[in-house]
Design an enzyme around this catalytic site. Structure first.
Site, PDB file in Angstrom:
ATOM      1  N   LYS A  66       0.851  -1.201   0.000  1.00  0.00           N
ATOM      2  CA  LYS A  66       0.000   0.000   0.000  1.00  0.00           C
ATOM      3  C   LYS A  66       0.876   1.237   0.000  1.00  0.00           C
ATOM      4  O   LYS A  66       1.779   1.361   0.824  1.00  0.00           O
ATOM      5  CB  LYS A  66      -0.880  -0.005   1.266  1.00  0.00           C
ATOM      6  N   LYS A  90       4.497   2.347   8.661  1.00  0.00           N
ATOM      7  CA  LYS A  90       3.324   3.171   8.979  1.00  0.00           C
ATOM      8  C   LYS A  90       2.041   2.345   9.123  1.00  0.00           C
ATOM      9  O   LYS A  90       1.290   2.526  10.079  1.00  0.00           O
ATOM     10  CB  LYS A  90       3.141   4.201   7.862  1.00  0.00           C
ATOM     11  N   LYS A 102       5.286   1.892  -2.810  1.00  0.00           N
ATOM     12  CA  LYS A 102       5.268   3.288  -3.266  1.00  0.00           C
ATOM     13  C   LYS A 102       5.598   3.321  -4.748  1.00  0.00           C
ATOM     14  O   LYS A 102       6.230   2.398  -5.264  1.00  0.00           O
ATOM     15  CB  LYS A 102       6.313   4.107  -2.499  1.00  0.00           C
TER      16      LYS A 102
HETATM   17  P1  NAD Z   1       1.057  18.112  -2.554  1.00  0.00           P
HETATM   18  O1  NAD Z   1       1.633  17.890  -3.890  1.00  0.00           O
HETATM   19  O2  NAD Z   1      -0.402  18.316  -2.421  1.00  0.00           O
HETATM   20  O3  NAD Z   1       1.787  19.371  -1.842  1.00  0.00           O
HETATM   21  C1  NAD Z   1       3.156  19.478  -1.651  1.00  0.00           C
HETATM   22  C2  NAD Z   1       3.427  20.873  -1.152  1.00  0.00           C
HETATM   23  O4  NAD Z   1       4.798  21.006  -0.813  1.00  0.00           O
HETATM   24  C3  NAD Z   1       3.136  21.962  -2.174  1.00  0.00           C
HETATM   25  O5  NAD Z   1       2.551  23.052  -1.531  1.00  0.00           O
HETATM   26  C4  NAD Z   1       4.521  22.375  -2.660  1.00  0.00           C
HETATM   27  O6  NAD Z   1       4.554  23.709  -3.121  1.00  0.00           O
HETATM   28  C5  NAD Z   1       5.278  22.215  -1.384  1.00  0.00           C
HETATM   29  N1  NAD Z   1       6.703  22.113  -1.571  1.00  0.00           N
HETATM   30  C6  NAD Z   1       7.410  21.380  -2.445  1.00  0.00           C
HETATM   31  N2  NAD Z   1       8.712  21.602  -2.285  1.00  0.00           N
HETATM   32  C7  NAD Z   1       8.825  22.492  -1.282  1.00  0.00           C
HETATM   33  C8  NAD Z   1       9.898  23.124  -0.652  1.00  0.00           C
HETATM   34  N3  NAD Z   1      11.146  22.865  -1.021  1.00  0.00           N
HETATM   35  N4  NAD Z   1       9.633  23.983   0.361  1.00  0.00           N
HETATM   36  C9  NAD Z   1       8.373  24.245   0.742  1.00  0.00           C
HETATM   37  N5  NAD Z   1       7.312  23.673   0.174  1.00  0.00           N
HETATM   38  C10 NAD Z   1       7.536  22.815  -0.820  1.00  0.00           C
HETATM   39  O7  NAD Z   1       1.556  16.905  -1.668  1.00  0.00           O
HETATM   40  P2  NAD Z   1       0.945  16.375  -0.294  1.00  0.00           P
HETATM   41  O8  NAD Z   1       0.043  15.256  -0.609  1.00  0.00           O
HETATM   42  O9  NAD Z   1       0.490  17.501   0.545  1.00  0.00           O
HETATM   43  O10 NAD Z   1       2.261  15.732   0.336  1.00  0.00           O
HETATM   44  C11 NAD Z   1       3.163  16.465   1.153  1.00  0.00           C
HETATM   45  C12 NAD Z   1       3.942  15.478   2.003  1.00  0.00           C
HETATM   46  O11 NAD Z   1       3.009  14.749   2.810  1.00  0.00           O
HETATM   47  C13 NAD Z   1       4.727  14.436   1.221  1.00  0.00           C
HETATM   48  O12 NAD Z   1       5.906  14.114   1.925  1.00  0.00           O
HETATM   49  C14 NAD Z   1       3.812  13.241   1.215  1.00  0.00           C
HETATM   50  O13 NAD Z   1       4.491  12.023   1.028  1.00  0.00           O
HETATM   51  C15 NAD Z   1       3.221  13.362   2.604  1.00  0.00           C
HETATM   52  N6  NAD Z   1       1.969  12.642   2.786  1.00  0.00           N
HETATM   53  C16 NAD Z   1       0.859  12.990   2.081  1.00  0.00           C
HETATM   54  C17 NAD Z   1      -0.304  12.255   2.271  1.00  0.00           C
HETATM   55  C18 NAD Z   1      -1.571  12.606   1.574  1.00  0.00           C
HETATM   56  O14 NAD Z   1      -2.588  11.989   1.868  1.00  0.00           O
HETATM   57  N7  NAD Z   1      -1.595  13.582   0.701  1.00  0.00           N
HETATM   58  C19 NAD Z   1      -0.316  11.176   3.160  1.00  0.00           C
HETATM   59  C20 NAD Z   1       0.831  10.867   3.872  1.00  0.00           C
HETATM   60  C21 NAD Z   1       1.976  11.607   3.673  1.00  0.00           C
END
Ligand code: NAD
Length: 416
Positions: A66, A90, A102
């Site tokens: 997953k 996780k 992934k």
């Molecule tokens: P997303 O694509 O919706 O958003 C990513 C954000 O990070 C954007 O606002 C982008 O501008 C910003 N960003 C990228 N590089 C950056 C930098 N150098 N400095 C500051 N901001 C930066 O992605 P998301 O789904 O919000 O994922 C963000 C993190 O959360 C990732 O590590 C992802 O693996 C983790 N995550 C997300 C989910 C989910 O359900 N979306 C679940 C678990 C973990």
């Protein structure tokens, strides 16, 4: 800087040093399967372009692999391997019957049209569908992928296998079988834990300053929750800029959100608020400066390797909540822990996303539809019980929360 998978293995060995798992720990040191492909798609201008893609299946001892699919120009096999490993830890941390996987495509999705993005998403499934399935490997969204992309992927899988199979992918739109509450689940889960922690520490949100790195799915939804709960948002960032303020009210979530949607960049002040004389005084800094913001709680919601030995000493926050995966390097973590900074680790803090993904998978398999309130009601006790269990282990061994989460998870995963 060490690569993400090296960091992940350092974390694993730290847990092993305490709990002494013996040879069985070797099962977690490499993924079970690494799949890669060159996805060739037609661009709108008639040319053909190839994109490198990966699917890493780390571990399925506890259930189907997953984990999300990331579209990013810098995504690498090393990064996807690390992310798949963290998914294994996780899913066990929150006790859902799934494993870890992934995926990723090396692409700048902003440079593609919607039609090209659709062809690329479908090409990903064509390349890997024989290794995917509701009981085999269930992808989901991650950085730069969303419910529309999941819908295309689920549709392609159903076409290729000759029957509708919504349970093959989670994070779909509601009309394509997605779960209510999946869009905000990662932030919701993190917020449940943060709320519990501040209650334990008797912290008043109204006097607590928060900075958030990343304003995407995880970061923006979290900003909304902390704003609504009365916290003062003193810093926000996206990939282009960071905004910080010393104003006592902090940033208004709705203003920043509106400006991000309108201009593609976060800002604290628009023409309207300026005209009304209510523009909040703020400064723009380079994005990475958000880490050093003077605040009480730092929420990391962008990418991995953000808090490093280069900036760890400049962190002012007393609490770090990792909504992103792998945002703190092990070496930086050592420095932060020495200063008694509380780190709520990614494998717990952002596990709300995969938990509601699991709910979506369950609803698809059972042909059910749960309300948003039902989803939140089921999510909250899972997050809080997992948090308390990990706090108990941390106390028992006198260790940090990440190592405690790893120990608790590894005990469930490894086969003797
Ligand atoms: P997303 O694509 O919706 O958003 C990513 C954000 O990070 C954007 O606002 C982008 O501008 C910003 N960003 C990228 N590089 C950056 C930098 N150098 N400095 C500051 N901001 C930066 O992605 P998301 O789904 O919000 O994922 C963000 C993190 O959360 C990732 O590590 C992802 O693996 C983790 N995550 C997300 C989910 C989910 O359900 N979306 C679940 C678990 C973990």
């Amino acid at each position: 800087m060490a690569k993400a998978f090296t960091n992940a293995m350092t974390q694993l060995s730290q847990a092993d040093k305490i709990a002494k798992f013996g040879k069985a720990i070797d099962q977690l040191k490499q993924p079970k399967k690494i799949l890669s492909a060159q996805l060739k798609i037609k661009l709108d201008n008639g040319q053909t372009k190839a994109f490198k893609a990966f699917r890493v299946q780390h571990n399925d001892n506890r259930g189907p692999f997953k984990g999300g699919i990331r579209f990013h120009p810098q995504v690498s096999l090393d990064e996807v391997k690390a992310l798949s490993f963290w998914m294994t830890i996780k899913t066990a941390t929150v006790g859902i019957p799934m494993g870890g996987g992934k995926g990723g495509i090396i692409v700048d999705p902003k440079a593609l049209s919607q039609a090209e993005l659709e062809r690329l998403s479908r090409a990903y499934i064509k390349a890997f569908y024989k290794n995917l399935g509701p009981k085999i490997d269930v992808p989901a969204p991650d950085v730069n992928t969303n419910s529309q992309i999941m819908d295309w992927m689920a549709d392609e899988y159903s076409k290729l296998t000759g029957q509708p199979q919504p349970a093959v992918i989670t994070g779909k739109s509601i009309k394509a079988g997605g779960s209510l509450g999946r869009d905000t689940a990662t932030a919701d889960g993190g917020f449940f834990i943060l709320s519990d922690l501040i209650k334990q520490l008797k912290i008043n949100p109204k006097k607590t300053r928060v900075a958030i790195q990343g304003f995407g799915n995880a970061g923006a939804n979290m900003a909304k929750l902390v704003y609504k709960a009365g916290f003062i948002i003193v810093g926000l960032s996206d990939s282009k800029t960071a905004i910080v303020t010393t104003d006592k009210k902090g940033f208004r979530f709705s203003t920043v959100k509106k400006l991000k949607e309108k201009n593609g960049i976060i800002d604290g002040c628009d023409e309207m608020t300026e005209k009304n004389g209510t523009c909040l005084e703020h400064q723009h800094l380079s994005p990475e400066k958000i880490i050093e913001t003077d605040c009480d709680i730092l929420i990391l919601a962008a990418l991995e390797n953000q808090v490093t030995t280069q900036n760890a000493d400049q962190v002012k926050a007393k609490i770090i909540l990792e909504l992103a995966n792998g945002p703190t390097t092990p070496q930086a973590e050592t420095k932060l822990l020495k200063r008694s900074i509380i780190i709520i680790p990614d494998v717990l803090a952002n596990a709300g996303g995969v938990t509601v993904s699991y709910f979506e998978w369950l609803q698809n398999i059972k042909g059910q539809k749960w309300s948003r309130a039902q989803v939140r009601q089921k999510l909250q006790p899972i997050m809080i019980k997992s948090f308390h269990r990990i706090q108990k282990i941390a106390k028992q061994y006198q260790i940090d929360l990440r190592t405690a989460a790893f120990i608790s998870a590894i005990k469930l995963i490894i086969k003797k």
